[in-house]
Design a protein around this motif. Structure first.
Motif, PDB file in Angstrom:
ATOM      1  N   CYS A   1       0.848  -1.193   0.000  1.00 43.65           N
ATOM      2  CA  CYS A   1       0.000   0.000   0.000  1.00 43.65           C
ATOM      3  C   CYS A   1       0.883   1.243   0.000  1.00 43.65           C
ATOM      4  N   TYR A   2       0.345   2.333  -0.505  1.00 46.54           N
ATOM      5  CA  TYR A   2       1.042   3.605  -0.327  1.00 46.54           C
ATOM      6  C   TYR A   2       0.243   4.458   0.657  1.00 46.54           C
ATOM      7  N   VAL A   3       0.734   5.662   0.968  1.00 47.56           N
ATOM      8  CA  VAL A   3       0.207   6.446   2.086  1.00 47.56           C
ATOM      9  C   VAL A   3      -1.310   6.647   1.981  1.00 47.56           C
ATOM     10  N   ALA A   4      -2.015   6.194   3.023  1.00 46.91           N
ATOM     11  CA  ALA A   4      -3.464   6.364   3.110  1.00 46.91           C
ATOM     12  C   ALA A   4      -3.783   7.313   4.257  1.00 46.91           C
ATOM     13  N   THR A   5      -4.917   7.983   4.157  1.00 52.35           N
ATOM     14  CA  THR A   5      -5.343   8.907   5.217  1.00 52.35           C
ATOM     15  C   THR A   5      -6.847   9.086   5.109  1.00 52.35           C
ATOM     16  N   GLY A   6      -7.384  10.044   5.850  1.00 52.93           N
ATOM     17  CA  GLY A   6      -8.814  10.303   5.784  1.00 52.93           C
ATOM     18  C   GLY A   6      -9.163  11.134   4.565  1.00 52.93           C
ATOM     19  N   SER A   7     -10.200  10.720   3.853  1.00 56.99           N
ATOM     20  CA  SER A   7     -10.654  11.454   2.671  1.00 56.99           C
ATOM     21  C   SER A   7     -11.874  12.280   3.042  1.00 56.99           C
ATOM     22  N   PHE A   8     -11.823  13.591   2.750  1.00 54.29           N
ATOM     23  CA  PHE A   8     -12.950  14.447   3.131  1.00 54.29           C
ATOM     24  C   PHE A   8     -14.201  14.106   2.335  1.00 54.29           C
ATOM     25  N   SER A   9     -14.058  13.908   1.028  1.00 56.60           N
ATOM     26  CA  SER A   9     -15.237  13.619   0.201  1.00 56.60           C
ATOM     27  C   SER A   9     -15.895  12.310   0.621  1.00 56.60           C
ATOM     28  N   ARG A  10     -15.080  11.273   0.840  1.00 58.80           N
ATOM     29  CA  ARG A  10     -15.637   9.983   1.256  1.00 58.80           C
ATOM     30  C   ARG A  10     -16.171  10.033   2.682  1.00 58.80           C
ATOM     31  N   SER A  11     -15.490  10.778   3.562  1.00 59.12           N
ATOM     32  CA  SER A  11     -15.968  10.906   4.944  1.00 59.12           C
ATOM     33  C   SER A  11     -17.306  11.638   4.984  1.00 59.12           C
ATOM     34  N   ALA A  12     -17.458  12.643   4.118  1.00 55.12           N
ATOM     35  CA  ALA A  12     -18.732  13.371   4.048  1.00 55.12           C
ATOM     36  C   ALA A  12     -19.854  12.448   3.586  1.00 55.12           C
ATOM     37  N   VAL A  13     -19.560  11.630   2.581  1.00 54.81           N
ATOM     38  CA  VAL A  13     -20.553  10.655   2.099  1.00 54.81           C
ATOM     39  C   VAL A  13     -20.856   9.630   3.188  1.00 54.81           C
ATOM     40  N   ASN A  14     -19.821   9.189   3.885  1.00 57.07           N
ATOM     41  CA  ASN A  14     -19.984   8.230   4.985  1.00 57.07           C
ATOM     42  C   ASN A  14     -20.914   8.801   6.060  1.00 57.07           C
ATOM     43  N   TYR A  15     -20.693  10.063   6.384  1.00 55.05           N
ATOM     44  CA  TYR A  15     -21.523  10.743   7.384  1.00 55.05           C
ATOM     45  C   TYR A  15     -22.969  10.872   6.898  1.00 55.05           C
ATOM     46  N   MET A  16     -23.131  11.310   5.646  1.00 55.14           N
ATOM     47  CA  MET A  16     -24.470  11.507   5.093  1.00 55.14           C
ATOM     48  C   MET A  16     -25.229  10.185   4.937  1.00 55.14           C
ATOM     49  N   ALA A  17     -24.480   9.107   4.699  1.00 56.16           N
ATOM     50  CA  ALA A  17     -25.104   7.791   4.512  1.00 56.16           C
ATOM     51  C   ALA A  17     -25.555   7.171   5.831  1.00 56.16           C
ATOM     52  N   GLY A  18     -25.216   7.790   6.949  1.00 55.87           N
ATOM     53  CA  GLY A  18     -25.695   7.328   8.241  1.00 55.87           C
ATOM     54  C   GLY A  18     -24.814   6.321   8.938  1.00 55.87           C
ATOM     55  N   CYS A  19     -23.491   6.428   8.748  1.00 53.25           N
ATOM     56  CA  CYS A  19     -22.595   5.499   9.437  1.00 53.25           C
ATOM     57  C   CYS A  19     -22.705   5.690  10.949  1.00 53.25           C
ATOM     58  N   LYS A  20     -22.561   4.606  11.683  1.00 54.75           N
ATOM     59  CA  LYS A  20     -22.661   4.640  13.141  1.00 54.75           C
ATOM     60  C   LYS A  20     -21.309   4.419  13.814  1.00 54.75           C
ATOM     61  N   THR A  21     -20.460   3.593  13.198  1.00 60.12           N
ATOM     62  CA  THR A  21     -19.147   3.276  13.771  1.00 60.12           C
ATOM     63  C   THR A  21     -18.135   3.110  12.634  1.00 60.12           C
ATOM     64  N   ALA A  22     -16.916   2.728  13.015  1.00 60.70           N
ATOM     65  CA  ALA A  22     -15.869   2.475  12.018  1.00 60.70           C
ATOM     66  C   ALA A  22     -16.117   1.194  11.232  1.00 60.70           C
ATOM     67  N   MET A  23     -17.193   0.473  11.547  1.00 62.81           N
ATOM     68  CA  MET A  23     -17.536  -0.740  10.796  1.00 62.81           C
ATOM     69  C   MET A  23     -17.753  -0.436   9.318  1.00 62.81           C
ATOM     70  N   SER A  24     -18.150   0.804   8.998  1.00 64.12           N
ATOM     71  CA  SER A  24     -18.352   1.168   7.590  1.00 64.12           C
ATOM     72  C   SER A  24     -17.049   1.027   6.807  1.00 64.12           C
ATOM     73  N   ASN A  25     -15.908   1.287   7.462  1.00 64.83           N
ATOM     74  CA  ASN A  25     -14.608   1.086   6.812  1.00 64.83           C
ATOM     75  C   ASN A  25     -14.356  -0.392   6.529  1.00 64.83           C
ATOM     76  N   ILE A  26     -14.787  -1.256   7.443  1.00 67.18           N
ATOM     77  CA  ILE A  26     -14.617  -2.707   7.249  1.00 67.18           C
ATOM     78  C   ILE A  26     -15.473  -3.177   6.080  1.00 67.18           C
ATOM     79  N   VAL A  27     -16.708  -2.671   5.996  1.00 71.01           N
ATOM     80  CA  VAL A  27     -17.599  -3.032   4.872  1.00 71.01           C
ATOM     81  C   VAL A  27     -16.974  -2.575   3.558  1.00 71.01           C
ATOM     82  N   MET A  28     -16.478  -1.345   3.515  1.00 70.65           N
ATOM     83  CA  MET A  28     -15.814  -0.830   2.310  1.00 70.65           C
ATOM     84  C   MET A  28     -14.621  -1.700   1.937  1.00 70.65           C
ATOM     85  N   SER A  29     -13.841  -2.067   2.935  1.00 72.67           N
ATOM     86  CA  SER A  29     -12.660  -2.899   2.701  1.00 72.67           C
ATOM     87  C   SER A  29     -13.040  -4.253   2.106  1.00 72.67           C
TER      88      SER A  29
END
Length: 642
Positions: free
Chosen positions: A383-411
Motif C-alpha cells: 500500500c502507499y500512504v493512506a489517510t482520511g478522505s474528506f469527500s468519502r468521509s462526508a458521504v460516509n456521514y451523510m449515509a448514516g454510518c454509526k461506527t468504524a464498521m463502515s470502513n470494514i464493509v468498504m474494505s
C-alpha cells in the motif's frame, strides 16, 4: 475644567472610600510540582488517564486494551440497527472509492491496483484502532500528488519502475513511523504550526495542480509526450505543444460528457441532502458506462487510452521491498516524513470536524497512533500512504454510518473487487478517471474560506495566497514549504511584536479599555496606562520597553503635560523570562531619570513569582503593585490631589 481633569476629580471623589486589596506574594511552589504541572499541561492536557483512576487492576487492563483498540469498546454495544447504517454507508463509500483509487494511484505514478490495495488493508487497521466514527480511510488526491511529485524527483518511474515502487513503500513506512511517534509521544501539537489559512491555500493550489495534471488523460495526450512537472507553466506549455497532433477528439468527448454528468450529480447532492447517494454512486456508474461504450465500439483502436490491466488478487507482501539501508533510506525517510505530516493534518482536521458535528470526543494523539500503525502495516502489504478522505468521509456521514464498521464493509467490497472485478476494468478509458479526479478535487478549492480569511485577517490571507501560488506556479514541495514558512513567520511576528494598547477609562465605569476600541474612553491627567497583550520573553522584551517609552514620549508631546506615573496592566502577560525582567529593570531606570514612577497592575502568579525571585518587585515597591488598574488609578489620583 478639561475632560481629563473632570475624570481625575471624579476618580478622586470615588477613590476616598474605595477598598484597595493588597497584592500579596503568592505561595512558593515546589520545583517538582511546577515541573509536573508544566509537563502535564504540555503533553497530557486532556487527562487521558482519568478513566483509570480508582479502578481494579483487571478493569485497568481492560481499559488499556480499549484505549489501544477502541473496537473492543464499541463492539460490546453493537446492534443490528447500527450494522444496517454501517453496511449502507460502507457500500456507498465503496462505490465512490473504487474508481477514485484507480485514478489516485495514477496520480502517484503507480499501477492502478496499488490504489485498491490502499483501500483494503489500512481501513481494516484503522477500524480497530481509530476513534473516529465517520472518517473514511484510503488514498487521497493531495497526498497522492505530493508523494508522486517527491518520488519522481528521486527516481524515474519509467526507467526504474521497481525501485520507484520500493521507494514508495519505504516512504509509506516512514510516513507511518512519523505519525506513530508523534502520537505515541503526544507531540500532536506540532502539526498545529501549519495554520488553517496555509492549509486552505495549499489544498486549493493542489486542487488546481491536480486538475491540470488530468488534462493528459482528459485530452488523450500520450504519456510520453506530457511533462512530469507539476507547475502550471510547464503543464500548459505541454498541453498547447501537443494541441496540433496530440489531442484525441473521442477522448475529449468521453471526458467532457462524463465530467458534466459527475458535476451535475454533485450539484444535486449538494442541493438535496437526501440525495447524497447520487454523487457517491455517480463515479461508479460513469466507469461502468464508459467501459461498456469503449468495449462495444473498440475506441481504443482510435486512440482512446485505456487502463488495459489491473493486477488481480489480494495485496502481495512488500516488507522485503522496503529500503532499510542504502542511498534510498534517507530519501524514503524525508519523503515519508513530509507526506506523513500532510496526511496527518488532513485526517485529524476531518476527524475533528465530524466529531464536532456529532458531539463526541476525538483523541488527536490516539488518531495519530492509529494512522501511523495502518501506514506501517500498509507499507508491508503493497500500500502507499493512506489517510482520511474528506469527500468519502462526508458521504460516509451523510449515509448514516454509526461506527468504524463502515470502513470494514468498504474494505470487504474492495477485496471482492480485487478478486473478481479487476479484469473488467481493462477497457476503462483514462479520460473517465481524469473526470472523476477533477470532479473530486473541485471541492478542495474553497474560495468561500479564502474570502472569509481575507475579511478576518489580512496576514492569514497572505499565507493562504502564498501557499496557493507557490503550489500552482512553482511546485507542490515549494508550495508546502511556503505554507510552513509563512505560518512560522506569523507566529514569530506575533511573538516578537506584541500589541501594546493605550488604555482609558470608559465613562461611568471603573473599567479601563483600549482607547482605539473605545474612543469615548478618557485618559487620566498625570497618568499613562498601557497594556501588554503578550508574554514578555527574550524575543520581544526590547520591543516592549522601546514601544512603551515611545508611547510615553508621544503622549507627553500630544497632551502638553507631565506624566507622573506609568501604569502597566499585566493581565494578559502570562509569563516573563530573564530577558523580560532585565527589560523591565531598564524601563524602570529610564522612567526614574524622567521622574516617573512605574506601577504594575494585576500580574499573574507566574509573573509575580519571577518578579519577587528577581527582587524586581522590591525595586518597584509592593505599594506600587495593584490588583486591578482601577485600584492603581484611584490610589495614585488620590495621592496626587493637593
Amino acid at each position: 475644567m478639561s475632560r481629563i481633569g473632570d475624570e481625575s476629580a471624579e476618580i478622586a471623589r470615588g477613590g476616598s472610600s474605595r477598598y484597595v486589596h493588597k497584592v500579596g506574594r503568592p505561595p512558593k511552589q515546589r520545583l517538582v510540582d511546577e515541573i509536573r504541572h508544566t509537563f502535564k499541561e504540555t503533553f497530557f492536557h486532556d487527562d487521558p488517564f482519568r478513566p483509570f483512576k480508582d479502578q481494579r487492576k483487571s478493569k485497568k487492563l481492560l481499559l488499556g486494551f480499549q484505549a489501544a483498540f477502541p473496537i473492543l469498546e464499541w463492539a460490546r454495544r453493537y446492534n443490528f440497527l447500527m450494522l444496517k447504517g454501517d453496511v449502507i454507508a460502507g457500500l456507498t463509500i465503496a462505490s465512490l472509492c473504487i474508481p477514485q483509487d484507480i485514478g489516485y494511484a495514477k496520480l502517484a505514478t503507480l499501477d492502478p491496483q496499488y490504489g485498491l490495495y490502499s483501500s483494503f488493508v489500512p481501513p481494516l487497521i484503522y477500524a480497530m484502532m481509530g476513534s473516529s466514527r465517520d472518517i473514511a480511510i484510503g488514498p487521497v488526491a493531495v497526498v497522492s500528488l505530493l508523494l508522486g511529485s517527491l518520488l519522481r524527483a528521486e527516481i524515474d518511474p519509467k526507467l526504474h519502475k521497481a525501485d520507484y515502487e520500493r521507494l514508495a513503500f519505504t516512504a509509506t513506512f516512514f510516513a507511518g513511523v512519523t505519525q506513530f511517534v508523534l502520537g505515541f509521544f503526544r507531540l500532536g501539537f506540532l502539526i498545529d504550526f501549519l495554520s488553517h489559512a496555509a492549509i486552505v491555500g495549499f489544498m486549493g493550489g493542489a486542487a488546481v495542480t491536480i486538475g491540470l495534471q488530468q488534462l493528459k488523460g482528459f485530452l488523450g495526450i500520450k504519456t510520453t509526450r506530457f511533462t512530469q512537472e507539476t507547475d502550471i507553466v510547464s503543464v500548459m506549455r505541454s498541453v498547447w505543444t501537443n494541441a496540433s497532433h496530440g489531442w484525441n477528439w473521442q477522448t475529449i468527448v468521453i471526458g467532457v460528457s462524463f465530467l458534466a454528468f459527475l458535476l451535475t450529480a454533485k450539484f444535486i447532492g449538494k442541493k438535496k441532502k437526501n440525495l447524497f447517494w447520487v454523487p457517491a454512486i455517480a463515479p461508479l456508474i460513469s466507469v461502468v458506462l464508459s467501459t461498456f461504450f469503449v468495449f462495444i465500439t473498440h475506441a481504443e483502436d482510435k486512440g482512446v487510452e485505456i487502463v488495459r490491466h489491473i493486477e488481480k488478487g489480494i495485496n502481495p507482501p512488500s516488507l522485503n521491498r522496503i529500503f532499510f539501508s542504502g542511498a534510498y533510506l534517507a530519501k524514503g525517510f524525508k519523503i515519508g516524513a513530509i507526506t506523513g505530516l500532510v496526511a496527518l493534518t488532513e485526517a485529524v482536521a476531518i476527524g475533528r470536524t465530524f466529531a464536532a458535528m456529532k458531539d463526541y470526543h476525538l483523541d488527536g494523539n490516539k488518531e495519530m497512533v492509529a494512522l501511523g500503525t495502518m501506514n506501517i502495516v500498509g507499507s508491508m502489504t503493497s500500500c502507499y500512504v493512506a489517510t482520511g478522505s474528506f469527500s468519502r468521509s462526508a458521504v460516509n456521514y451523510m449515509a448514516g454510518c454509526k461506527t468504524a464498521m463502515s470502513n470494514i464493509v468498504m474494505s470487504c467490497v474492495v477485496l471482492l473487487t480485487l478478486f473478481l472485478i479487476t479484469p473488467l476494468f481493462k477497457y476503462t478509458p483514462n479520460a473517465i478517471l481524469a473526470s472523476i479526479i477533477i470532479s473530486a478535487v473541485v471541492g478542495l478549492l474553497d474560495y468561500e474560506a479564502m474570502i472569509l480569511i481575507w475579511k478576518i485577517d489580512k496576514f492569514d490571507f497572505v499565507a493562504c495566497m502564498g501557499a496557493f501560488f507557490g503550489v500552482v506556479f512553482i511546485g507542490v514541495e515549494m508550495g508546502l514549504l511556503i505554507a510552513v514558512a509563512i505560518s512560522l513567520a506569523k507566529i514569530l511576528l506575533q511573538v516578537t511584536r506584541p500589541r501594546i494598547a493605550l488604555l482609558g477609562r470608559v465613562p461611568r465605569t471603573s473599567v479601563y479599555r483600549n482607547i482605539q476600541q473605545y474612543p469615548e474612553a478618557t485618559k487620566i491627567s498625570g497618568l499613562l496606562i498601557v497594556r501588554v497583550d503578550s508574554a514578555i520573553y527574550f524575543s520581544n522584551s526590547n520591543y516592549v520597553r522601546e514601544r512603551i517609552l515611545r508611547i510615553l514620549e508621544d503622549e507627553e508631546e500630544m497632551e502638553k503635560q507631565k506624566i507622573h506615573h506609568l501604569i502597566i496592566d499585566m493581565s494578559p502577560v502570562s509569563d516573563i523570562d530573564t530577558s523580560g525582567i532585565h527589560s523591565m529593570e531598564d524601563l524602570h531606570k529610564a522612567l526614574k531619570k524622567r521622574d516617573i514612577e512605574l506601577v504594575l497592575a494585576n500580574p499573574g502568579q507566574a509573573v509575580l513569582d519571577k518578579l519577587h525571585a528577581s527582587d524586581f518587585a522590591e525595586v518597584v515597591g509592593d505599594e506600587r503593585i495593584f490588583l486591578t488598574t482601577g485600584d492603581a488609578v484611584s490610589t495614585l489620583v488620590r495621592n496626587m490631589e493637593p
